[in-house]
Scaffold this active site. Structure first.
Site, PDB file in Angstrom:
ATOM      1  N   ASP A  65       0.711  -1.132   0.086  1.00  0.00           N
ATOM      2  CA  ASP A  65       0.240  -0.101   0.428  1.00  0.00           C
ATOM      3  C   ASP A  65       0.996   1.490  -0.181  1.00  0.00           C
ATOM      4  O   ASP A  65       1.662   1.799   1.446  1.00  0.00           O
ATOM      5  CB  ASP A  65      -0.926  -0.303   1.110  1.00  0.00           C
ATOM      6  CG  ASP A  65      -1.943   0.852   1.487  1.00  0.00           C
ATOM      7  OD1 ASP A  65      -2.649   1.411   0.561  1.00  0.00           O
ATOM      8  OD2 ASP A  65      -1.524   2.409   2.609  1.00  0.00           O
ATOM      9  N   THR A  98      -2.898   5.176  -3.747  1.00  0.00           N
ATOM     10  CA  THR A  98      -2.086   6.237  -3.356  1.00  0.00           C
ATOM     11  C   THR A  98      -1.047   6.210  -4.105  1.00  0.00           C
ATOM     12  O   THR A  98      -0.481   6.913  -4.275  1.00  0.00           O
ATOM     13  CB  THR A  98      -2.034   5.519  -1.852  1.00  0.00           C
ATOM     14  OG1 THR A  98      -1.938   4.344  -1.889  1.00  0.00           O
ATOM     15  CG2 THR A  98      -3.153   6.670  -0.777  1.00  0.00           C
ATOM     16  N   THR A  99      -0.610   5.160  -4.818  1.00  0.00           N
ATOM     17  CA  THR A  99       0.438   4.500  -5.518  1.00  0.00           C
ATOM     18  C   THR A  99       0.616   5.376  -6.701  1.00  0.00           C
ATOM     19  O   THR A  99       1.373   6.306  -7.271  1.00  0.00           O
ATOM     20  CB  THR A  99       1.161   3.277  -5.833  1.00  0.00           C
ATOM     21  OG1 THR A  99       0.987   2.267  -5.046  1.00  0.00           O
ATOM     22  CG2 THR A  99       2.067   3.451  -6.694  1.00  0.00           C
ATOM     23  N   ASP A 393      -9.092  -0.870   2.488  1.00  0.00           N
ATOM     24  CA  ASP A 393      -8.782  -0.427   1.090  1.00  0.00           C
ATOM     25  C   ASP A 393      -9.853  -0.564   0.489  1.00  0.00           C
ATOM     26  O   ASP A 393     -10.514   0.523  -0.452  1.00  0.00           O
ATOM     27  CB  ASP A 393      -7.808  -0.229   0.304  1.00  0.00           C
ATOM     28  CG  ASP A 393      -6.329   0.066   0.217  1.00  0.00           C
ATOM     29  OD1 ASP A 393      -6.524   1.350   0.762  1.00  0.00           O
ATOM     30  OD2 ASP A 393      -5.165   0.279  -0.165  1.00  0.00           O
TER      31      ASP A 393
END
Length: 546
Positions: A65, A98-99, A393
């Site tokens: 994550d 997020t990445t 998530d």
């Protein structure tokens, strides 16, 4: 930094401070931000790898994550911290992507650096990026399709997409079902489909398989009864929630009791016992048969409660007490002597069960079922922690999909489509911003390119094929990383909420613009000299304490 006046240097900055300006400052910042984006890039997509982070105490975190990785990394450089902020914002707003957000920000800066080398001014790049980001939002809107709360199948697909590549694939059917059931049961349809994600509580227990995880319509407490003689199971529970201890009150002032004969001691002990008995009687008189206490319960009081056939748990966390208030409709009681039947909450069943060698208390059939708990199981602690992150998530993404009711395809499809449309838009611009808009379009292609790289495919071949599909009008064509082919993502049920994409592009653009606009870094390196008299001038300057 010194000025020169009549032969005398004038020092403006404290000696030892560092100042980097102009191109140096920009390339320094861009390099740091790119390095951070590069660190998470390999985790993107279904074939992304995991990172193992070991902190100074030797605690290990294994995760895929982006937000977790960046949060756990000890980042020093101020510009690099801004990329961490991007991931954090993305995590707070949507919980996934997020990445992607960090990677896009890094790529935007890389493209900007190339333009600065060609003498395009950073403010022009910044304004071009802003235009492109606004336009990207409009393009994404046109790609969105509707979904409703009742379409459980589609919501499950969203959850699957969010969990893919996060170590939870093997059990994603079980986990997705749990995520969707949990979120759909707490949706507040009267309040515009708002989802209070804090109403979902995740309890982890090592032991068993991931597939043994289950959704409990109610609450789970990682606690056990205070006394072995208490019933293990109470149906038709009347629940008292106390945020005060069931023990004798300590006196506020220091009091001494002098006892001169054994009878006095006995009567003193009898009195203490009577006081505790009264407290317990107050609880039983209110009609309560289950007691959750936020503080301690005295040994003697435990005995009286067990004798009265009550089920009691002590030292319940404050957050759990608040959830119990919500789900059972009970009131928090501070004064036990004044409690009555109105303060009690209700549940169909309160029971203690053995899970993975430990006892846990389950409260089910609550009056307000808008509170649910998920019991996660897994072979080791690291496995469970990893699964928890994937599940969080998934929960967040399903919640966002229900709130917004808008979806786009995944697998790099929206990025390629937006890049294509942005290139068309760039051609209509006449100023130098055109270059920045084009660069923005190219930067978005880092997502499908990285998906291909992480899967061991040729990124250039894949991009060319993706572009040609999109130019022919297949807006949802994306990359199947398992087969290395371009397929229709929508038909293959790889879907994400629209907000994941818009937020990622927006926050990446904002961070890139912010970093680009910095042309001067002034860093204090030395702590200011200590004033005389020790710490912070606490010598003679402080007025005497009263």
């Amino acid at each position: 930094m010194a000025g020169q006046m009549s032969g005398q240097p004038i020092f403006i900055l404290r000696e030892g401070n560092q100042r980097t300006k102009g191109r140096d400052a920009q390339s320094n910042n861009i390099m740091a931000a790119k390095a951070v984006a590069e660190a998470v890039r390999t985790t993107l997509g279904p074939k992304g790898m995991d990172k193992m982070l070991v902190d100074s105490l030797g605690d290990v975190v294994i995760t895929n994550d982006g937000a977790t990785i960046l949060k756990e990394m000890d980042i020093e450089h101020p510009a690099a911290k801004m990329i961490v902020e991007v991931a954090k914002t993305q995590d707070d707003e949507v919980g996934d992507g997020t990445t992607s957000a960090a990677v896009i920000a890094g790529e935007l800066l890389k493209k900007a650096e190339e333009m600065i080398d060609q003498d395009v001014h950073p403010t022009i790049i910044a304004s071009g990026y802003r235009m492109a980001s606004k336009k990207a939002g409009e393009i994404l809107k046109t790609l969105a399709k509707q979904v409703t709360c009742d379409n459980k199948e589609m919501l499950t697909k969203i959850s699957d997409t969010a969990m893919t590549g996060k170590g939870a694939e093997a059990s994603k059917e079980v986990l997705s079902k749990i995520a969707v059931d949990a979120i759909t049961s707490i949706v507040d349809q009267d309040d515009g489909n708002k989802v209070g994600i804090e109403n979902v509580k995740i309890e982890k227990k090592v032991g068993g398989r991931i597939d043994d995880s289950e959704l409990i319509e109610g609450m789970i407490l990682d606690k056990e009864r205070v006394h072995a003689n208490m019933p293990k199971k109470i149906e038709g529970a009347k629940i008292a929630l106390l945020n005060t201890a069931i023990e004798l009150k300590e006196t506020e002032v220091d009091a001494e009791i002098s006892i001169t004969s054994p009878d006095q001691l006995q009567s003193f002990l009898d009195q203490e016992e009577a006081m505790l008995r009264n407290l317990v009687t107050s609880i039983t008189n209110s009609g309560a048969n289950v007691v959750f206490c936020q503080k301690g319960i005295d040994d003697m009081a435990q005995h009286f409660l067990a004798k009265a056939g009550l089920f009691a748990v002590r030292r319940v966390k404050k957050s759990d007490m608040e959830k119990l208030v919500r789900s059972t409709g009970a009131k928090l009681v501070t004064n036990i002597e004044e409690m009555n039947a109105d303060d009690l909450g209700q549940a169909d069943l309160v029971e203690e069960r053995k899970i993975g060698g430990d006892n846990m208390v389950f409260i089910t059939g609550c009056v307000n079922p808008k509170s649910v708990s998920i019991l996660l199981r897994g072979g080791t602690e690291h496995v469970i922690d990893n699964i928890e992150r994937a599940l969080e998530d998934a929960l967040r993404v399903v919640a966002v999909a229900i709130e917004d009711e808008e979806l786009v395809a995944g697998g790099g499809a929206p990025e390629v489509e937006v890049a294509l449309r942005l290139n068309e838009y760039a051609a209509t611009l006449s100023g130098r911003e055109q270059l920045a808009v084009k660069a923005f379009a190219e930067a978005l292609e880092i997502i499908p390119r990285t998906l291909a790289e992480n899967a061991g495919l040729d990124p250039i071949d894949m991009l060319v094929e993706l572009r040609s599909h999109h130019e022919k009008g297949t807006k949802t064509a994306g990359l199947n990383v398992y087969t290395g082919t371009v397929i229709d993502m929508w038909e293959n049920a790889v879907v994400e909420p629209l907000r994941v994409k818009t937020q990622a592009m927006n926050s990446a653009a904002e961070a890139a613009v912010m970093i680009l606009r910095i042309d001067d870094i002034i860093a204090s390196t030395r702590a200011p000299p200590m004033p005389e008299g020790g710490m912070g001038g606490m010598g003679g300057g402080m007025p005497p304490m009263m």
